[in-house]
Design an enzyme around this catalytic site. Structure first.
Site, PDB file in Angstrom:
ATOM      1  N   CYS A   2      48.209  31.526 -42.421  1.00  0.00           N
ATOM      2  CA  CYS A   2      47.951  31.591 -43.854  1.00  0.00           C
ATOM      3  C   CYS A   2      46.663  32.369 -44.125  1.00  0.00           C
ATOM      4  O   CYS A   2      45.682  32.250 -43.389  1.00  0.00           O
ATOM      5  CB  CYS A   2      47.825  30.226 -44.513  1.00  0.00           C
ATOM      6  SG  CYS A   2      49.266  29.200 -44.301  1.00  0.00           S
ATOM      7  N   ARG A  28      48.169  37.329 -41.463  1.00  0.00           N
ATOM      8  CA  ARG A  28      47.970  35.894 -41.238  1.00  0.00           C
ATOM      9  C   ARG A  28      49.167  35.060 -41.645  1.00  0.00           C
ATOM     10  O   ARG A  28      49.230  33.859 -41.353  1.00  0.00           O
ATOM     11  CB  ARG A  28      46.743  35.411 -42.012  1.00  0.00           C
ATOM     12  CG  ARG A  28      45.460  36.071 -41.588  1.00  0.00           C
ATOM     13  CD  ARG A  28      44.296  35.481 -42.334  1.00  0.00           C
ATOM     14  NE  ARG A  28      44.082  34.100 -41.968  1.00  0.00           N
ATOM     15  CZ  ARG A  28      43.351  33.701 -40.947  1.00  0.00           C
ATOM     16  NH1 ARG A  28      42.754  34.585 -40.187  1.00  0.00           N
ATOM     17  NH2 ARG A  28      43.215  32.418 -40.676  1.00  0.00           N
ATOM     18  N   ASN A  99      44.860  26.401 -45.819  1.00  0.00           N
ATOM     19  CA  ASN A  99      45.269  26.886 -44.504  1.00  0.00           C
ATOM     20  C   ASN A  99      45.048  25.726 -43.532  1.00  0.00           C
ATOM     21  O   ASN A  99      43.993  25.097 -43.573  1.00  0.00           O
ATOM     22  CB  ASN A  99      44.390  28.088 -44.138  1.00  0.00           C
ATOM     23  CG  ASN A  99      44.659  28.618 -42.747  1.00  0.00           C
ATOM     24  OD1 ASN A  99      45.713  28.370 -42.172  1.00  0.00           O
ATOM     25  ND2 ASN A  99      43.713  29.347 -42.202  1.00  0.00           N
ATOM     26  N   GLY A 100      46.020  25.433 -42.680  1.00  0.00           N
ATOM     27  CA  GLY A 100      45.867  24.312 -41.745  1.00  0.00           C
ATOM     28  C   GLY A 100      46.802  23.178 -42.140  1.00  0.00           C
ATOM     29  O   GLY A 100      47.764  23.376 -42.873  1.00  0.00           O
ATOM     30  N   GLU A 468      53.049  40.185 -19.847  1.00  0.00           N
ATOM     31  CA  GLU A 468      52.531  40.680 -21.118  1.00  0.00           C
ATOM     32  C   GLU A 468      53.527  41.652 -21.769  1.00  0.00           C
ATOM     33  O   GLU A 468      53.770  41.590 -22.979  1.00  0.00           O
ATOM     34  CB  GLU A 468      51.173  41.356 -20.891  1.00  0.00           C
ATOM     35  CG  GLU A 468      50.665  42.218 -22.016  1.00  0.00           C
ATOM     36  CD  GLU A 468      50.517  41.485 -23.343  1.00  0.00           C
ATOM     37  OE1 GLU A 468      50.552  40.233 -23.356  1.00  0.00           O
ATOM     38  OE2 GLU A 468      50.414  42.153 -24.386  1.00  0.00           O
ATOM     39  N   LYS A 472      55.326  41.414 -25.493  1.00  0.00           N
ATOM     40  CA  LYS A 472      55.276  42.485 -26.490  1.00  0.00           C
ATOM     41  C   LYS A 472      56.682  42.825 -26.964  1.00  0.00           C
ATOM     42  O   LYS A 472      56.941  42.944 -28.154  1.00  0.00           O
ATOM     43  CB  LYS A 472      54.611  43.693 -25.847  1.00  0.00           C
ATOM     44  CG  LYS A 472      53.587  44.459 -26.545  1.00  0.00           C
ATOM     45  CD  LYS A 472      52.272  43.911 -26.928  1.00  0.00           C
ATOM     46  CE  LYS A 472      52.154  42.484 -27.288  1.00  0.00           C
ATOM     47  NZ  LYS A 472      50.870  41.907 -27.003  1.00  0.00           N
ATOM     48  N   GLU A 475      58.325  39.867 -29.042  1.00  0.00           N
ATOM     49  CA  GLU A 475      57.819  39.539 -30.380  1.00  0.00           C
ATOM     50  C   GLU A 475      58.092  40.617 -31.408  1.00  0.00           C
ATOM     51  O   GLU A 475      58.259  40.306 -32.579  1.00  0.00           O
ATOM     52  CB  GLU A 475      56.333  39.159 -30.357  1.00  0.00           C
ATOM     53  CG  GLU A 475      55.372  40.262 -30.092  1.00  0.00           C
ATOM     54  CD  GLU A 475      53.906  39.793 -30.067  1.00  0.00           C
ATOM     55  OE1 GLU A 475      53.540  38.874 -30.797  1.00  0.00           O
ATOM     56  OE2 GLU A 475      53.134  40.393 -29.297  1.00  0.00           O
ATOM     57  N   LYS A 585      49.325  36.407 -37.117  1.00  0.00           N
ATOM     58  CA  LYS A 585      48.327  36.998 -36.221  1.00  0.00           C
ATOM     59  C   LYS A 585      47.451  35.949 -35.554  1.00  0.00           C
ATOM     60  O   LYS A 585      47.131  36.048 -34.387  1.00  0.00           O
ATOM     61  CB  LYS A 585      47.467  37.972 -37.029  1.00  0.00           C
ATOM     62  CG  LYS A 585      46.385  38.660 -36.231  1.00  0.00           C
ATOM     63  CD  LYS A 585      46.985  39.638 -35.262  1.00  0.00           C
ATOM     64  CE  LYS A 585      45.955  40.347 -34.410  1.00  0.00           C
ATOM     65  NZ  LYS A 585      46.551  40.900 -33.191  1.00  0.00           N
TER      66      LYS A 585
END
Ligand code: M6R
Length: 590
Positions: A2, A28, A99-100, A468, A472, A475, A585
């Site tokens: 958020c 976000r 947020n949270g 990794e 990538k 996602e 993110k």
């Protein structure tokens, strides 16, 4: 998760300011958005599902000096207009974004129901304006009512609340980031600096357990627990507006991949004494632990090989979310190294608490200056990658790996050699990232884009790069990609290989190259379409992407074409690589 942004001050375009600024925080969260503006006829709220980047800012061009806005990454309640923030008090005079998570929201909801409140959303957030309203009914002024309400909430969160009659904006922080931008024309309060960087580069950090209250003319910081005032210093931000913009690139992800032409050199530009001091701390520590999440965790895994191969020094690596398991092994003389791009990842912050509880020292390797991780750590090294906006972490990874490789060289008393190697590697990457190279990767992506499964193998420090690369590809392109240590295949996964299954082998010019060729040959013998990413061509490769030979920095080089491949697969499959589904993110919840 958020994004939050609020403004109060002399400007009359507050609504447009917060909507525009929030477009820079869309990384976000991007499942829904909402705005509240104080207008002469009361608080006006607009909210909907979808991305704030598609919202026409002009619709908020009416006069408004006090506004707040939100982009959501859903935790409680589905993606619906009703669940989008802001949420209002029953009387409509208080608007809240959050947020949270309010962990005790169910108990508060039951209590509020008995007091006549009704709920229009399934969110935990809706209890917040109601609790503030209750405190105001008890006679408290708005800022004090927010403070008292916060004392009732459990969990990690950031709250921004505005009140129509007093014209006040109040923000509270307990675990989720909030930063004040101090402008000549008012105060900007946001989850991250890009929201307001075009208006001011002077900031004040809100620490955990603190709140701020402002009427647009002045600002007060207070302790949430006691209400006592706190003094804050102003900090000047070095990031430029341009660093956080896409420029001519179609996506942030591609821009940030290309930034690696320069960002590795910036990561290496560290103070020699500071790096030597970190090496000394590792040398004398009774156990060094490297932790991070997702891509940052893979950087830590690669660093384990750097410390082993370059410095012959043992370190422990684990995912930050699993670090609690290690608490028995921690002593006051232990060293925890936390790696995080955002510096806001909840599991990383928890790992710091675990280490601190045992009296251990903490070093943070972060990208975001002033972030929660950096503020909680005893020492910080910045990777200087500049803002990373795409959800997929690219230049932060190579910056993190570069800093840790440098430390490994310092541990071997060869810091200068490490710097030289990394600067040479930076030049090699600059040469590699030319348009023809990207076109070549795009052509390979076109050949494999219709496959739903893809396997990547690597050995030694290329093993974490195989993991990794899989993250990538998963996602951003939603292809099922899996990374394996080369030798692991014949213990099970090789059963998945059929004629034409795309498999990628990551190789360097090192002592495991021969073994890796054997592992790749095993895939080829089962019909795999084999793509080699390596300094040297091999007859078994159906496709070969040449990488420069970079010695101990090879994994930093190897992962870059994999980032481009992931990007190309996403674009060619019609996906938005900057905003992958279900992700955000910065993961500020555990
Ligand atoms: O900000 P952090 O580096 O702490 O973030 C950790 C992970 O959430 C992050 O690396 C994530 O795995 C990326 N989306 C991967 O590209």
């Amino acid at each position: 998760m958020c994004g939050i942004f609020g403004y109060t001050g002399k400007r009359s375009d507050g609504g447009s300011v917060v909507v525009d600024g929030l477009k820079n925080l869309e990384y976000r969260g991007y499942d829904s958005w909402g705005v509240a503006c104080k207008t002469p006829s009361g608080i006006s709220v607009s909210k909907d599902i979808g991305k704030i980047s598609s919202v026409d800012t002009k619709q908020f061009s009416y006069s408004c000096c006090l506004a707040l806005a939100h982009t959501r990454w859903a935790t409680h309640g589905g993606v619906t207009p009703e669940n989008a923030h802001p949420h209002l008090s029953k009387d409509g005079t208080i608007a809240v974004v959050h947020n949270g998570i309010v962990e005790n929201h169910e108990a508060l909801r039951l209590e509020l129901l008995t007091k006549g409140y009704t709920f229009v959303s399934q969110t935990d957030t809706e209890v917040i304006p109601y609790c503030i309203e209750e405190e105001m009914k008890a006679g408290h002024a708005f800022p004090e009512a927010v403070r008292r309400a916060c004392l009732r909430f459990h969990g990690r969160y950031a709250i921004l609340a505005m009140h129509e009659a007093s014209g006040m904006l109040v923000a509270t922080r307990t675990g989720s980031p909030l930063i004040v931008g101090v402008g000549e024309d008012g105060y900007y309060i946001a989850s991250d600096i890009p929201a307001f960087i075009e208006h001011t580069r002077t900031v004040q950090y809100i620490d955990d357990g603190e709140m701020v209250e402002t009427d647009g003319n002045s600002i007060q910081f207070r302790d949430i627990l006691t209400g006592t005032e706190r003094q804050k210093r102003e900090v000047r931000i070095t990031w430029t507006v341009e660093q956080g913009q896409k420029g001519d690139f179609p996506h942030f992800m591609l821009k940030e991949i290309m930034d690696q032409k320069e960002s590795i050199a910036r990561a290496v530009n560290q103070d020699d004494d500071a790096i030597r001091a970190v090496a000394e701390a590792i040398r004398s520590a009774k156990g060094t632990f490297l932790v991070g999440c997702g891509t940052a965790h893979k950087a830590c895994m690669a660093a384990e090989y750097f410390f082993s191969v370059v410095a012959e020094h043992h370190v422990n690596v684990c995912s930050a979310g699993e670090f609690k398991l290690y608490h028995h092994f921690l002593q006051p003389e232990s060293l925890l190294i936390v790696v995080s791009q955002s510096g806001e990842t909840a599991d990383v912050l928890e790992a710091i608490s675990v280490a601190k509880a045992k009296g251990a020292k903490v070093l943070a390797i972060v990208n975001v200056e002033g972030s929660s991780v950096s503020r909680a750590a005893d020492y910080t090294l910045l990777i200087n990658a500049g803002p990373e906006r795409a959800v997929a972490s690219t230049k932060a990874l190579t910056g993190q790996m570069s800093v840790m490789l440098l430390i490994a060289y310092a541990l071997k008393h060869a810091l200068h050699d490490g710097k030289t190697l990394l600067l040479e590697t930076s030049a090699l990457i600059n040469d590699m990232l030319n348009p023809r190279y990207v076109e070549r990767i795009a052509a390979i992506a076109a050949k494999i884009k219709s496959h739903e499964d893809l396997y990547i193998i690597g050995k030694s420090w290329h093993y974490p790069m195989a993991l990794e690369s899989a993250i990538k590809i998963q996602e951003v392109s939603y292809v099922h990609a899996e990374g394996f240590a080369g030798g692991e295949l014949k213990h099970g996964p090789i059963a998945l290989i059929e004629t034409g299954t795309p498999c990628i082998a990551l190789l360097g010019n090192d002592e495991v190259t021969g073994d890796m060729i054997n592992n790749a040959t095993e895939l080829k013998a089962r019909g795999a379409m084999l793509i080699g990413i390596a300094p040297e061509r091999n007859a078994i490769f159906d496709e070969w992407l040449k990488t420069p030979d970079a010695g101990a920095a090879q994994p930093i080089v190897t992962v870059i074409p994999m980032q481009i491949l992931a990007y190309e697969l996403a674009v060619q499959r019609g996906k938005d690589p900057d905003m992958p589904r279900n992700l955000a993110k910065s993961v500020t919840v555990k």
